[in-house]
Design a protein around this motif. Sequence first.
Motif, mmCIF file in Angstrom:
data_model
loop_
_atom_site.group_PDB
_atom_site.id
_atom_site.type_symbol
_atom_site.label_atom_id
_atom_site.label_comp_id
_atom_site.label_asym_id
_atom_site.label_seq_id
_atom_site.Cartn_x
_atom_site.Cartn_y
_atom_site.Cartn_z
ATOM 1 N N PHE A 13 0.720 -1.359 0.207
ATOM 2 C CA PHE A 13 0.162 -0.071 -0.049
ATOM 3 C C PHE A 13 1.034 1.303 -0.099
ATOM 4 C CE2 PHE A 13 -1.394 3.234 2.996
ATOM 5 C CZ PHE A 13 -2.504 3.778 2.325
ATOM 6 N N TRP A 14 1.777 1.292 0.890
ATOM 7 C CA TRP A 14 2.467 2.693 1.285
ATOM 8 C C TRP A 14 3.673 2.654 0.148
ATOM 9 C CZ3 TRP A 14 1.216 6.937 2.078
ATOM 10 C CH2 TRP A 14 1.946 7.774 2.678
ATOM 11 N N ASP A 35 10.099 -6.119 -4.398
ATOM 12 C CA ASP A 35 9.093 -6.789 -3.199
ATOM 13 C C ASP A 35 9.339 -8.303 -3.107
ATOM 14 O OD1 ASP A 35 6.338 -5.579 -1.813
ATOM 15 O OD2 ASP A 35 6.540 -7.796 -1.936
ATOM 16 N N ARG A 40 3.789 -8.963 -7.344
ATOM 17 C CA ARG A 40 3.462 -7.583 -7.043
ATOM 18 C C ARG A 40 4.843 -6.626 -7.653
ATOM 19 N NH1 ARG A 40 1.943 -6.436 -0.973
ATOM 20 N NH2 ARG A 40 -0.159 -7.380 -1.899
ATOM 21 N N SER A 74 6.203 -3.739 8.957
ATOM 22 C CA SER A 74 7.249 -3.121 9.947
ATOM 23 C C SER A 74 8.320 -3.776 10.710
ATOM 24 C CB SER A 74 6.179 -2.517 11.133
ATOM 25 O OG SER A 74 5.497 -1.544 10.678
ATOM 26 N N GLU A 80 16.024 -4.684 6.585
ATOM 27 C CA GLU A 80 16.220 -4.217 5.017
ATOM 28 C C GLU A 80 16.971 -2.724 5.117
ATOM 29 O OE1 GLU A 80 15.762 -5.798 2.614
ATOM 30 O OE2 GLU A 80 14.959 -7.438 3.304
ATOM 31 N N GLU A 94 10.835 3.522 6.707
ATOM 32 C CA GLU A 94 9.253 3.945 7.187
ATOM 33 C C GLU A 94 9.406 3.871 8.720
ATOM 34 O OE1 GLU A 94 6.708 5.501 7.016
ATOM 35 O OE2 GLU A 94 7.068 5.953 4.930
ATOM 36 N N LYS A 95 8.345 4.468 9.456
ATOM 37 C CA LYS A 95 8.164 4.149 10.808
ATOM 38 C C LYS A 95 7.663 2.700 11.197
ATOM 39 C CE LYS A 95 3.705 4.553 10.274
ATOM 40 N NZ LYS A 95 3.126 3.452 10.560
ATOM 41 N N GLY A 121 10.303 7.899 8.293
ATOM 42 C CA GLY A 121 9.015 8.283 7.524
ATOM 43 C C GLY A 121 8.068 9.268 8.501
ATOM 44 N N ARG A 159 -4.271 -5.323 6.603
ATOM 45 C CA ARG A 159 -3.036 -5.817 6.320
ATOM 46 C C ARG A 159 -2.044 -5.407 7.216
ATOM 47 N NH1 ARG A 159 -3.747 -0.228 4.823
ATOM 48 N NH2 ARG A 159 -2.002 0.805 5.282
HETATM 49 N N1 LIG Z 1 4.749 7.251 7.232
HETATM 50 C C1 LIG Z 1 3.343 6.847 7.098
HETATM 51 O O1 LIG Z 1 2.668 7.746 7.302
HETATM 52 C C2 LIG Z 1 3.178 5.450 6.663
HETATM 53 C C3 LIG Z 1 1.995 5.057 6.048
HETATM 54 C C4 LIG Z 1 1.509 3.775 5.723
HETATM 55 C C5 LIG Z 1 2.559 2.789 6.047
HETATM 56 N N2 LIG Z 1 3.640 3.083 6.612
HETATM 57 C C6 LIG Z 1 4.684 2.134 6.857
HETATM 58 O O2 LIG Z 1 4.936 1.677 5.610
HETATM 59 C C7 LIG Z 1 5.439 0.234 5.893
HETATM 60 C C8 LIG Z 1 4.478 -0.568 4.912
HETATM 61 O O3 LIG Z 1 3.043 -0.698 5.167
HETATM 62 P P1 LIG Z 1 2.195 -1.047 4.020
HETATM 63 O O4 LIG Z 1 0.656 -0.425 4.696
HETATM 64 O O5 LIG Z 1 2.437 -0.472 2.713
HETATM 65 O O6 LIG Z 1 2.193 -2.670 4.376
HETATM 66 P P2 LIG Z 1 1.668 -3.567 3.198
HETATM 67 O O7 LIG Z 1 1.619 -4.864 3.763
HETATM 68 O O8 LIG Z 1 0.827 -3.153 2.297
HETATM 69 O O9 LIG Z 1 3.069 -3.722 2.243
HETATM 70 C C9 LIG Z 1 4.591 -4.265 2.727
HETATM 71 C C10 LIG Z 1 5.152 -4.971 1.430
HETATM 72 O O10 LIG Z 1 6.263 -5.067 1.958
HETATM 73 C C11 LIG Z 1 6.875 -6.251 1.060
HETATM 74 N N3 LIG Z 1 7.822 -7.035 2.153
HETATM 75 C C12 LIG Z 1 7.754 -7.196 3.119
HETATM 76 N N4 LIG Z 1 9.019 -8.067 3.663
HETATM 77 C C13 LIG Z 1 9.955 -7.527 2.587
HETATM 78 C C14 LIG Z 1 11.286 -7.700 2.497
HETATM 79 N N5 LIG Z 1 12.294 -8.064 3.504
HETATM 80 N N6 LIG Z 1 11.921 -7.365 1.083
HETATM 81 C C15 LIG Z 1 10.972 -6.664 0.182
HETATM 82 N N7 LIG Z 1 9.558 -6.737 0.496
HETATM 83 C C16 LIG Z 1 9.047 -7.156 1.628
HETATM 84 C C17 LIG Z 1 5.313 -7.138 1.296
HETATM 85 O O11 LIG Z 1 5.487 -8.317 0.376
HETATM 86 C C18 LIG Z 1 4.276 -6.015 1.034
HETATM 87 O O12 LIG Z 1 4.196 -5.778 -0.576
HETATM 88 C C19 LIG Z 1 5.160 -0.080 7.274
HETATM 89 O O13 LIG Z 1 6.302 -0.152 8.185
HETATM 90 C C20 LIG Z 1 4.302 0.927 7.695
HETATM 91 O O14 LIG Z 1 4.320 1.258 9.072
HETATM 92 C C21 LIG Z 1 3.952 4.545 7.000
#
Ligand SMILES: NC(=O)c1ccc[n+]([C@@H]2O[C@H](COP(=O)([O-])OP(=O)(O)OC[C@H]3O[C@@H](n4cnc5c(N)ncnc54)[C@H](O)[C@@H]3O)[C@@H](O)[C@H]2O)c1
Length: 322
Positions: A13-14, A35, A40, A74, A80, A94-95, A121, A159
């Motif tokens: 998502f992010w 990813d 994806r 997270s 990573e 990211e946080k 982040g 998620r």
């Molecule tokens: N700063 C903000 O405002 C904000 C907003 C949303 C999300 N976030 C942060 O962003 C991060 C992701 O959140 P999200 O909502 O996108 O989650 P998500 O589950 O939608 O996406 C995470 C992605 O990371 C991939 N992934 C996991 N481990 C991996 C690795 N070792 N190597 C490569 N890819 C890997 C997964 O397959 C997935 O596609 C979280 O840490 C969340 O806290 C921050």
Amino acid sequence: MRKLGVAVIGTGFWGRNHARVYKELERTNLVAICDVNAERAKAIANQFGVKAYASSACMLKNPEVEAVNVCTWSTMLAKEALKALHAGKHVLVEKPMATNTKQAGKLLKTAEENGLHLTVGFLMRFIPGLQLIRESIETKKIGELVSATAKRVTQWPDRIGDVGVVKDTAIHDIDVMRFISKEDPISVYAKMGSMRHRQFEDYAQIMLTFESGKTAFIESNWLTPYKIRTLNVTGSEALMRLDYNTQELWVESNKETLQPRLPFQEPLKLELQHFVECIMEKKKPLVTGLDGYKALEIAMAAMKSSAKNAMVKLENYEKKLA
Ligand SMILES: NC(=O)c1ccc[n+]([C@@H]2O[C@H](COP(=O)([O-])OP(=O)(O)OC[C@H]3O[C@@H](n4cnc5c(N)ncnc54)[C@H](O)[C@@H]3O)[C@@H](O)[C@H]2O)c1
């Protein structure tokens, strides 16, 4: 104009928003995305016309990649981010940055030893209304700062399955409180629990106290059926109120209510623009690795406070870093 070669690890998502913004910025060249979900990765890479990787180790060997944004689950962020720093890349992680402060400290140390930029982040800091609140506190436009109350509630984003609402959500407001007061809290008292989530807390109330006597109160949950994200700041002369969703800002005193009109801006765009500028112009970022470290330490102390049903003192933040 020289463009900075950038990549994104984790394009859920992010992360896909990070990739989109990098495509939009003038000073960046999005080289690749990665990813662990190979399908994806391929789909997002096709969308942006860049190279897809399912392994970050392979992607990090690409010399065109100079900076990396880590947007994985997270619990995978620190691992990573550390790999990217070891590969000589600047990092926006990211946080919540890491699972614990030991991991976070390792990131700070590695970045410093290798002369690399490390930022976290904390997006809220880039919202113009929040910057105005900080400035108004500093210049005493609202008198003396007395207290601040943040509310960040929504339905559980299912998620997110590896951390609770404190490390995922409240951590933004923990950082905001440090940012606007320019002070580190000296103690935390919190109550939290789980109503729907099986593994982690899904509601939390956190109170921070500061040496100067001011207090901050943070309410976060994944129970409210709609999204509220607000900040109320009480000064001795006036109040300031920010709605993060609309970026509307109000300043209220005995005499009047003002609504400074700050044009809506995408915080992620401002954040990534700033990260790139800091790397290219060798400037200190608005959010340092230490800011990320401290926010995580406070979040973890809040969890400890709730578990012990007692106030937890916060002191010598950097002690464990030495
Ligand atoms: N700063 C903000 O405002 C904000 C907003 C949303 C999300 N976030 C942060 O962003 C991060 C992701 O959140 P999200 O909502 O996108 O989650 P998500 O589950 O939608 O996406 C995470 C992605 O990371 C991939 N992934 C996991 N481990 C991996 C690795 N070792 N190597 C490569 N890819 C890997 C997964 O397959 C997935 O596609 C979280 O840490 C969340 O806290 C921050």
